[in-house]
Scaffold this motif. Structure first.
Motif, PDB file in Angstrom:
ATOM      1  N   ARG A 153     -21.194 -31.709 -28.567  1.00 15.93           N
ATOM      2  CA  ARG A 153     -21.841 -30.498 -27.777  1.00 15.93           C
ATOM      3  C   ARG A 153     -21.013 -29.457 -27.008  1.00 15.93           C
ATOM      4  N   ALA A 154     -19.914 -29.915 -26.657  1.00 13.68           N
ATOM      5  CA  ALA A 154     -18.945 -28.881 -26.161  1.00 13.68           C
ATOM      6  C   ALA A 154     -18.449 -28.092 -27.144  1.00 13.68           C
ATOM      7  N   LYS A 155     -18.052 -28.509 -28.569  1.00  7.09           N
ATOM      8  CA  LYS A 155     -17.842 -27.869 -29.636  1.00  7.09           C
ATOM      9  C   LYS A 155     -18.797 -26.734 -29.943  1.00  7.09           C
ATOM     10  N   ALA A 156     -19.982 -27.073 -29.639  1.00  6.29           N
ATOM     11  CA  ALA A 156     -21.011 -26.148 -29.868  1.00  6.29           C
ATOM     12  C   ALA A 156     -21.120 -25.133 -28.869  1.00  6.29           C
ATOM     13  N   ARG A 157     -20.529 -25.483 -27.832  1.00  4.63           N
ATOM     14  CA  ARG A 157     -20.772 -24.267 -26.554  1.00  4.63           C
ATOM     15  C   ARG A 157     -19.416 -23.641 -26.864  1.00  4.63           C
ATOM     16  N   GLY A 158     -18.437 -23.730 -27.862  1.00  2.26           N
ATOM     17  CA  GLY A 158     -17.459 -22.844 -27.996  1.00  2.26           C
ATOM     18  C   GLY A 158     -16.092 -23.586 -27.924  1.00  2.26           C
ATOM     19  N   ALA A 159     -15.983 -24.910 -27.325  1.00  4.33           N
ATOM     20  CA  ALA A 159     -14.616 -25.440 -27.400  1.00  4.33           C
ATOM     21  C   ALA A 159     -14.065 -25.626 -28.765  1.00  4.33           C
ATOM     22  N   ASP A 160     -12.582 -25.614 -28.851  1.00  2.00           N
ATOM     23  CA  ASP A 160     -12.224 -25.766 -30.002  1.00  2.00           C
ATOM     24  C   ASP A 160     -11.747 -27.137 -30.291  1.00  2.00           C
ATOM     25  N   ILE A 161     -12.760 -27.994 -30.835  1.00  2.00           N
ATOM     26  CA  ILE A 161     -12.481 -29.288 -30.946  1.00  2.00           C
ATOM     27  C   ILE A 161     -12.461 -29.565 -32.457  1.00  2.00           C
ATOM     28  N   ARG A 162     -11.755 -30.225 -32.762  1.00  2.00           N
ATOM     29  CA  ARG A 162     -11.490 -30.823 -34.230  1.00  2.00           C
ATOM     30  C   ARG A 162     -11.234 -32.325 -34.625  1.00  2.00           C
ATOM     31  N   MET A 163     -12.023 -32.669 -35.745  1.00  2.00           N
ATOM     32  CA  MET A 163     -11.693 -33.964 -36.018  1.00  2.00           C
ATOM     33  C   MET A 163     -10.496 -34.331 -36.968  1.00  2.00           C
ATOM     34  N   VAL A 164      -9.804 -35.136 -36.648  1.00  2.00           N
ATOM     35  CA  VAL A 164      -8.392 -35.472 -37.476  1.00  2.00           C
ATOM     36  C   VAL A 164      -8.477 -37.089 -37.998  1.00  2.00           C
ATOM     37  N   TYR A 165      -7.966 -37.103 -39.080  1.00  2.00           N
ATOM     38  CA  TYR A 165      -8.076 -38.573 -39.558  1.00  2.00           C
ATOM     39  C   TYR A 165      -6.817 -39.376 -38.925  1.00  2.00           C
ATOM     40  N   SER A 166      -5.762 -38.599 -38.281  1.00  2.00           N
ATOM     41  CA  SER A 166      -4.513 -39.475 -37.923  1.00  2.00           C
ATOM     42  C   SER A 166      -4.084 -38.469 -36.824  1.00  2.00           C
ATOM     43  N   PRO A 167      -3.046 -38.910 -36.114  1.00  2.00           N
ATOM     44  CA  PRO A 167      -2.308 -38.298 -34.910  1.00  2.00           C
ATOM     45  C   PRO A 167      -1.398 -37.430 -35.827  1.00  2.00           C
ATOM     46  N   ALA A 168      -1.003 -37.625 -36.989  1.00  2.00           N
ATOM     47  CA  ALA A 168       0.071 -36.953 -37.898  1.00  2.00           C
ATOM     48  C   ALA A 168      -0.836 -35.318 -38.014  1.00  2.00           C
ATOM     49  N   ASP A 169      -1.954 -35.554 -38.344  1.00  2.00           N
ATOM     50  CA  ASP A 169      -2.796 -34.302 -38.400  1.00  2.00           C
ATOM     51  C   ASP A 169      -2.839 -33.268 -37.328  1.00  2.00           C
ATOM     52  N   ALA A 170      -2.812 -33.981 -36.289  1.00  2.00           N
ATOM     53  CA  ALA A 170      -3.009 -33.086 -34.996  1.00  2.00           C
ATOM     54  C   ALA A 170      -1.620 -32.431 -34.697  1.00  2.00           C
ATOM     55  N   LEU A 171      -0.605 -33.170 -34.976  1.00  2.00           N
ATOM     56  CA  LEU A 171       0.796 -32.597 -34.976  1.00  2.00           C
ATOM     57  C   LEU A 171       1.123 -31.445 -35.969  1.00  2.00           C
ATOM     58  N   GLU A 172       0.667 -31.727 -37.153  1.00  2.00           N
ATOM     59  CA  GLU A 172       0.602 -30.729 -38.158  1.00  2.00           C
ATOM     60  C   GLU A 172      -0.059 -29.345 -37.737  1.00  2.00           C
ATOM     61  N   LEU A 173      -1.235 -29.569 -36.948  1.00  2.00           N
ATOM     62  CA  LEU A 173      -2.243 -28.455 -36.541  1.00  2.00           C
ATOM     63  C   LEU A 173      -1.252 -27.652 -35.381  1.00  2.00           C
ATOM     64  N   ALA A 174      -0.243 -28.549 -34.668  1.00  2.00           N
ATOM     65  CA  ALA A 174       0.317 -27.797 -33.893  1.00  2.00           C
ATOM     66  C   ALA A 174       1.547 -26.949 -34.284  1.00  2.00           C
ATOM     67  N   ARG A 175       2.047 -27.700 -35.348  1.00  2.00           N
ATOM     68  CA  ARG A 175       3.107 -26.890 -36.062  1.00  2.00           C
ATOM     69  C   ARG A 175       2.426 -25.262 -36.811  1.00  2.00           C
ATOM     70  N   GLN A 176       1.055 -25.366 -37.371  1.00  2.00           N
ATOM     71  CA  GLN A 176       0.538 -24.451 -37.760  1.00  2.00           C
ATOM     72  C   GLN A 176       0.065 -23.156 -36.871  1.00  2.00           C
ATOM     73  N   HIS A 177       0.058 -23.791 -35.750  1.00  2.00           N
ATOM     74  CA  HIS A 177      -0.483 -23.043 -34.648  1.00  2.00           C
ATOM     75  C   HIS A 177       0.379 -22.850 -33.452  1.00  2.00           C
ATOM     76  N   PRO A 178       1.436 -22.283 -33.558  1.00  2.00           N
ATOM     77  CA  PRO A 178       2.615 -22.072 -32.521  1.00  2.00           C
ATOM     78  C   PRO A 178       2.077 -21.378 -31.372  1.00  2.00           C
ATOM     79  N   GLU A 179       1.057 -20.571 -31.423  1.00  2.00           N
ATOM     80  CA  GLU A 179       0.743 -19.922 -30.240  1.00  2.00           C
ATOM     81  C   GLU A 179      -0.537 -20.552 -29.546  1.00  2.00           C
ATOM     82  N   ARG A 180      -1.183 -21.730 -29.963  1.00  2.00           N
ATOM     83  CA  ARG A 180      -1.987 -22.259 -29.066  1.00  2.00           C
ATOM     84  C   ARG A 180      -1.399 -23.845 -28.743  1.00  2.00           C
ATOM     85  N   GLU A 181      -2.097 -24.163 -27.903  1.00  2.00           N
ATOM     86  CA  GLU A 181      -1.695 -25.623 -27.183  1.00  2.00           C
ATOM     87  C   GLU A 181      -2.756 -26.674 -28.026  1.00  2.00           C
TER      88      GLU A 181
END
Ligand code: SF4
Length: 390
Positions: free
Chosen positions: A107-135
């Protein structure tokens, strides 16, 4: 499927069930807890209950990681995602767990939060590499099974100097929860189910081994039989527990020898120890605050600790009054004893956490067992057709 079908063989299952029925003392009420949500799921899915004698009862335990996550930790994550505008990543089931006032990460995602489903923590780390401008924050949950992969990515982020990645650590430990169940059952004012033995966790035990359960057998005189997740595993473990009870033994036995050994995965344990340390206390849904029952990130990796990085503080929040998840997680109630089971609370509209993950007791019972609660009434007056007689 090789190595799966053998553990789902119906004829063999009936043979083991017949042995359980033959060896169970009809004058004794057997009460065993399956700690792990994976076992709860297997028991419901394969109809294991229907194969057991009526004086043998299986009690759901607090071993579903999504179910034991308290509302306050979800509120923290939602607040972080909305107020700090981070990319918050987590496993799929976590997204729908009810938070305060009917809120959830979805529901928070529907209100505009950037919340994403991942299959592993490695996917989250990869997202961080792809978006160096975001936390990017990984909302980590789970028992000892999912802790090593989280430790691995924190260590990888440190080695690779990924500065925009952190973890909100909600990893919990199995042995303190078992102890809480046993202490609650033996307390003057009983708060948890009285049980005679445990069907021990499968995946958790691959990591920590069978030795950590020895103290429960020794100190509390409760047998533990570690079992795999297939129906024959569970039935065989129940037979082994019945035999221990009948013989007055309280030992740790291992039915799941194809994957579990006494010491577990030492490399995984070393990695967990390198990255994590014990928290003083952690609140569990249903069990309350338990000392030394969860992990936090060590000071050496503090740069990757989201709680520290964003100055997050935990606030305990009571569960929905209508929800019996707490009692179910303590083993004192069953899903059908919740007034809103299957009506207001369904997998599509979960009010409590036990209805979210397939490992949750309510979700398992809703999917595989709810029609068992409805008495079948044969209509003797109904006319029989030729087809029905054929
Ligand atoms: S039916 Fe829903 S509200 Fe009731 S105990 Fe289960 S999950 Fe909680």
């Amino acid at each position: 499927m090789k190595h799966i079908d053998e553990f789902r063989d119906g004829a063999l299952a009936r043979q083991i069930a017949a042995r359980i029925a033959a060896e169970a003392d009809p004058g004794h009420a057997y009460r065993f807890m399956e700690f792990c949500g994976g076992h709860t799921h297997a028991i419901s899915r394969y109809g294991v209950i229907d194969l057991l004698p009526p004086n043998l009862r299986l009690i759901h335990g607090p071993g579903c990681p999504v179910c034991v996550l308290p509302i306050g930790r979800l509120d923290m994550a939602i607040d972080l995602a909305l107020s700090q505008r981070v990319i918050l990543c987590t496993y799929g089931d976590t997204l729908r767990v009810p938070a305060s006032e009917g809120d959830s990460l979805t529901r928070a995602k529907a209100r505009g939060a950037d919340i994403r489903m991942v299959y592993s923590p490695a996917d989250a780390l990869e997202l961080a590499r792809q978006h160096p401008e975001r936390e990017v924050v990984f909302f980590a949950i789970g028992f000892e099974t999912t802790t090593p992969p989280t430790a691995l990515v924190i260590d990888a982020a440190a080695r690779q100097g990924v500065r925009n990645f952190s973890v909100m650590c909600n990893h919990v430990l199995t042995p303190p929860a078992i102890r809480a169940i046993l202490d609650g059952a033996s307390a003057a004012e009983r708060t948890t189910a009285e049980i005679e033995g445990f069907v021990g966790p499968a995946h958790v035990s691959i990591v920590i081994g069978s030795e950590p359960y020895a103290r429960f057998a020794r100190e509390y005189r409760k047998p533990v039989v570690i079992a795999g997740f297939e129906p024959l595993d569970v039935l065989q473990a129940i037979l082994m527990l019945v035999r221990q009870v009948n013989e007055g033994r309280a030992e740790v036995e291992n039915e799941f020898t194809r994957a579990v050994n006494p010491t577990g995965n030492l490399r995984a344990q070393a990695l967990m120890d390198q990255v994590f340390e014990l928290r003083d206390a952690f609140e569990w849904r249903g069990l309350g605050s338990l000392a030394h029952s969860a992990l936090q990130i060590r000071p050496a990796y503090r740069a990757f600790d989201a709680e520290h990085r964003f100055g997050l503080h935990y606030r305990s929040v009571a569960d929905n009054k209508a929800c019996e998840c707490g009692a179910i997680l303590r083993g004192v109630k069953e899903p059908r004893e919740c007034k809103i089971f299957g009506t207001v609370c369904t997998p599509e509209n979960p009010i409590g956490s036990c209805m979210v993950s397939s490992e949750g007791a309510c979700a398992a019972h809703y999917t595989y067992g709810r029609f068992r609660d409805i008495p079948i009434v044969a209509n003797a007056a109904a006319p029989q057709t030729e087809g029905a007689l054929a």
